[in-house]
Every structure is written in C-alpha cells, then in structure tokens.
Design a protein around this motif. Structure first.
Motif, PDB file in Angstrom:
ATOM      1  N   GLY A 128       0.834  -1.189   0.000  1.00 43.08           N
ATOM      2  CA  GLY A 128       0.000   0.000   0.000  1.00 43.08           C
ATOM      3  C   GLY A 128       0.874   1.247   0.000  1.00 43.08           C
ATOM      4  O   GLY A 128       2.100   1.167  -0.025  1.00 43.08           O
ATOM      5  N   PRO A 129       0.255   2.427   0.071  1.00 49.91           N
ATOM      6  CA  PRO A 129       1.024   3.688   0.048  1.00 49.91           C
ATOM      7  C   PRO A 129       1.647   3.985   1.415  1.00 49.91           C
ATOM      8  O   PRO A 129       1.265   4.923   2.106  1.00 49.91           O
ATOM      9  N   THR A 130       2.610   3.163   1.817  1.00 50.58           N
ATOM     10  CA  THR A 130       3.181   3.240   3.155  1.00 50.58           C
ATOM     11  C   THR A 130       4.648   3.664   3.099  1.00 50.58           C
ATOM     12  O   THR A 130       5.269   3.747   2.044  1.00 50.58           O
ATOM     13  N   THR A 131       5.197   3.898   4.301  1.00 54.95           N
ATOM     14  CA  THR A 131       6.608   4.253   4.408  1.00 54.95           C
ATOM     15  C   THR A 131       7.505   3.140   3.878  1.00 54.95           C
ATOM     16  O   THR A 131       8.528   3.405   3.231  1.00 54.95           O
ATOM     17  N   VAL A 132       7.132   1.891   4.148  1.00 58.78           N
ATOM     18  CA  VAL A 132       7.934   0.755   3.680  1.00 58.78           C
ATOM     19  C   VAL A 132       8.015   0.746   2.160  1.00 58.78           C
ATOM     20  O   VAL A 132       9.089   0.613   1.565  1.00 58.78           O
ATOM     21  N   ALA A 133       6.855   0.897   1.502  1.00 63.24           N
ATOM     22  CA  ALA A 133       6.823   0.879   0.037  1.00 63.24           C
ATOM     23  C   ALA A 133       7.610   2.043  -0.549  1.00 63.24           C
ATOM     24  O   ALA A 133       8.433   1.867  -1.453  1.00 63.24           O
ATOM     25  N   ALA A 134       7.373   3.233  -0.022  1.00 64.65           N
ATOM     26  CA  ALA A 134       8.045   4.419  -0.554  1.00 64.65           C
ATOM     27  C   ALA A 134       9.539   4.374  -0.283  1.00 64.65           C
ATOM     28  O   ALA A 134      10.354   4.698  -1.160  1.00 64.65           O
ATOM     29  N   GLY A 135       9.931   3.961   0.927  1.00 68.45           N
ATOM     30  CA  GLY A 135      11.341   3.900   1.265  1.00 68.45           C
ATOM     31  C   GLY A 135      12.096   2.878   0.436  1.00 68.45           C
ATOM     32  O   GLY A 135      13.199   3.139  -0.052  1.00 68.45           O
ATOM     33  N   ALA A 136      11.499   1.685   0.254  1.00 68.13           N
ATOM     34  CA  ALA A 136      12.156   0.653  -0.541  1.00 68.13           C
ATOM     35  C   ALA A 136      12.268   1.075  -2.002  1.00 68.13           C
ATOM     36  O   ALA A 136      13.280   0.812  -2.660  1.00 68.13           O
ATOM     37  N   ALA A 137      11.238   1.723  -2.520  1.00 69.93           N
ATOM     38  CA  ALA A 137      11.288   2.196  -3.908  1.00 69.93           C
ATOM     39  C   ALA A 137      12.381   3.248  -4.081  1.00 69.93           C
ATOM     40  O   ALA A 137      13.097   3.259  -5.090  1.00 69.93           O
ATOM     41  N   LEU A 138      12.508   4.110  -3.089  1.00 68.27           N
ATOM     42  CA  LEU A 138      13.552   5.131  -3.157  1.00 68.27           C
ATOM     43  C   LEU A 138      14.944   4.501  -3.045  1.00 68.27           C
ATOM     44  O   LEU A 138      15.897   4.954  -3.695  1.00 68.27           O
TER      45      LEU A 138
END
Length: 436
Positions: A83-93
């Motif tokens: 989902g649109p979470t810190t984990v998803a955004a951080g890993a993508a970055l």
C-alpha cells in the motif's frame, strides 16, 4: 498516471537490449576485478552463483510484471504489496538510489578506460570529468524519447555482445585455454561476499521492469525480456571471466581491478586488442548508462505520480518526466565526482539487496496467490539475498567500515524522510483493495 507514455514504443528486442545494456556496462567492465579481489581464483564461479540468486529474485519480478506491467514497475510492485506506506516508498527510493549509484559506477568506469587508452592513471582527475560528460550525453539521448533510446540500445547491445564474445573467445585461444589466475587464496566468506557484486552485475534486468507499460505485448514480453537478458549475460560474463583469468594472474587482476579487461587484452591480443577492448568498454558503458537513466527517470516519475516523494520543478519547463531526468543525472554526477568505484559498487549492492528482500517479503505475504507464484521460490529468494547481504556487510565492515556506516545511515535517512513526508502529505486511499 498523470504522465503520458508511448505504449508499444519498446519492442521485445529493444527491451532485451536495454536489460543487457545496463548489465554488461556495469557487470563486466566495472566489477570483474572487484569480484576477483573477494572471490580469489573462484571468481568465474561467483558469476554463476550470482546468476542463480538473480534467477530466484527475477521470478518475483517476472510474475508481477506479467500481471501488472507498468512504467516505474518496481514502485508499482511495492505499492501493491504494502500500500502507500513508508515501507513501500522507502524501498522504492532505495531501488532508485541503487540504480543511480550504478550509473555513477558505469560513468567512472567509462572515464577509467578512456584514461587507460591515453596512457594515464586510473586516479586521474579527468576520470570523473569524463564520467560526468557521459552522464550529460545520456541525458541528451533520453530527452529524445523512448524510441531513440530503444533503437540506440539495440545497436549498441549488438556491438557489445558481439564484441565481448569475440574478446573472450580470442583471449582464450591466444592463451591456450590455460587459467593463470588459478593461484591464490579462496576463502568461503570472501566468495559469498563477492556474490553480492555479481548480483549487482545482473540487477540491470530491473530496467525492463521499470519500462513495462511501454513494451509491446507487456504481459508476456516483459517476462521474456528479463529471462533472455539474464541468460545472455551469464554466458558473456563466464566467457570474459575465463578469458581474463587466462591472460592475467590473480594479483594482476586485482591490481588492475578498475580496468581488468583492458589489462587482460594486451598480453593476449597485443596493442591492437588493447585499444579495441577499450573502445568496446566505452561503447558498453555509454549504452548502459543511457538505458539506466531511462529506467530511473520512469521510476521517479511513478513515485511522484503516486505522491510518494515530493516534487519541485525549480523553475524548469516541461513535464514531471523531464524534471526527473534532470534529478537523475545531477545525483549521478555528484556520486561520480565524490566516490571511487569500489565504494560506489558496495553502496549499490547494499541498497539493492535490502530493497530486493523487502519486495519478496511483500509479494509473499500479500500477492503470491493473485499472481500464482510459488511460495517456496519466494522464500528461497529471501533466504539467498539475506545470506549474501549479511556476509557482504561483515566483509566490508572488516575492510572498509565507513561504507557500511554510510550505507546504514543513508537507508535510515531514506525511511525517516518518507515517514515524515507521508505523515505530512497522506496519500488518498486507492479505489481498490491492494491486499485482496
């Protein structure tokens, strides 16, 4: 997405060329010597083990890309998994940073080989200058559009694969198919640590994942292109590794680790072979950088459209995709100037392996039934990545603790940044259930 991409602008052949272009640019010319330094005389085997680990990892990306082809595909995988979470955004970055780091690795390799052709040392101040110049050239090609990148990738990939294959075959023939690098120490820890760099040599297949929406017949061709590019590269890597090991002793490979192929060409093929190998290195690194910049800009655009990262045009005209191209080349240029090849490669490997583990865990927990993926394959990929990551981190802590500290610090800052940003700019709930 708010950005308009040209569907069917990248053929299956062009997608394979992009994947092999990124892999061969970094894998052979930049990493062969560093892998030999860790693995000792077993360094050709490191490429085989790296290909096996990569094959398990690629299974997740193939399954997800076949089900949900998308430009910026890794960001899409992470959002669907978490989902649109810190984990998803951080890993993508983290993945984005890993790819940009690889660009600086390739750019410095370009400068290093160019200096060797001129008889200058690899630590010349002109190395980063030439590297930054190549990054600017890659930017100019990318603003020409997807079709220009695809066409150039096909032409350069043909030159690279054909030229490197000829180099390997000629090197083996000239040396009488002996293996000069057979003398040396080969510790188990060093060998496993070397696999992290071998994996980095194969991770260019993610370039294809990040361009999924623009590939013709993406539900089938994205997966086909990933499998084909990995298969081509493992053959090329093995051929070249044995050719280098047949021409040089292990000590000479390690001493010339930043330009091992050029060093191996001269005793086997003479001065003409040396210059042809340098020319091949320049073509390979240039095409690899062009393809990588293309993929990273797509992924940053996807993250921007998903509201996972902030965006500012800083007064620049054009679309978000145009802006992310600028961001990509500026960051890559900075790293090219201030980091050496060994530390660039180490940072890239650390970031990529952490991100890869996060992806496999998310797909295993939330999506494996949707995409009909085998759970044991996903768990094997997680286990293999985790072992390689831990051994590599321990090895680097013993030899260069600063790079481990920098890696951990950067990763912590990335996730902290995303946590604060998403808390202040919450993403609206998506229309469908991502974890059905």
């Amino acid at each position: 997405m708010t950005q308009v991409y040209t569907k069917n602008s990248i053929t299956l052949l062009a997608a394979i060329a992009m994947g092999t272009g990124v892999m061969i640019g970094a894998g052979i010319f930049a990493l062969t010597g560093q892998i030999a330094e860790l693995a000792g005389p077993l360094f050709p085997l490191s490429f085989v083990v790296g290909a096996i680990v990569t094959a398990f990892s690629a299974y997740t990306y193939v399954k997800m890309s076949n089900a949900f082809p998308s430009s910026g595909g890794i960001a899409m995988i992470l959002q669907k998994a978490y989902g649109p979470t810190t984990v998803a955004a951080g890993a993508a970055l983290l993945m984005t940073l890993s790819m940009v780091i690889s660009e600086s690795l390739v750019a410095r390799t370009f400068g290093t080989y160019a200096m060797r052709a001129l008889g200058r040392e690899a630590d010349s101040i002109l190395v980063p200058v030439l590297g930054v110049g190549l990054i600017v050239f890659a930017y100019l090609v990318n603003i020409s559009g997807s079709r220009a990148v695809g066409l150039l990738s096909i032409v350069m990939a043909a030159l690279k694969v054909g030229g490197i294959t000829l180099f390997g075959a000629a090197g083996l023939w000239a040396s009488g198919i002996t293996f000069e690098a057979s003398v040396g120490e080969a510790g188990a820890t060093g060998f496993v640590a070397s696999v992290a760099l071998s994996i980095l040599a194969f991770k260019g297949f993610t370039t294809i994942t990040n361009s999924g929406a623009e590939v013709t017949n993406p539900h089938q061709n994205v997966g086909r292109a990933i499998v084909a590019s990995i298969a081509i590269c493992v053959v090329v890597y093995l051929l070249v590794a044995f050719a280098v090991g047949s021409s040089l002793s292990l000590d000479r490979i390690v001493a010339a680790k930043d330009y091992a192929l050029a060093e191996a060409a001269e005793p086997a093929l003479g001065k003409t072979g040396f210059y042809l190998t340098v020319a091949l290195a320049l073509v390979a690194t240039a095409s690899g950088l062009i393809a990588s910049v293309f993929a990273v800009s797509r992924m940053l655009t996807m993250l921007t459209d998903m509201k996972m990262i902030p965006h500012s045009h800083f007064g620049m005209p054009g679309t978000i995709k145009d802006h992310t191209l600028v961001y990509t080349v500026v960051i890559a240029g900075f790293l090219t100037v201030f980091f050496d090849l060994s530390r660039i490669a180490s940072l890239g490997a650390l970031f990529y392996l952490v991100m890869d583990i996060i992806i496999h865990i998310g797909v295993f927990r939330h999506l494996r039934h949707d995409i009909k993926a085998r759970g044991w394959v996903l768990l094997t990929a997680i286990a293999l990545d985790a072992v390689v990551l831990m051994v590599f981190a321990v090895s680097k802590w013993q030899s260069d603790p600063l790079i481990v500290i920098l890696g951990l610090t950067f990763m912590a800052l990335v996730f902290l940044f995303e946590r604060v940003f998403l808390a202040r700019h919450p993403i609206p709930k998506i229309q469908h259930n991502q974890h059905k």
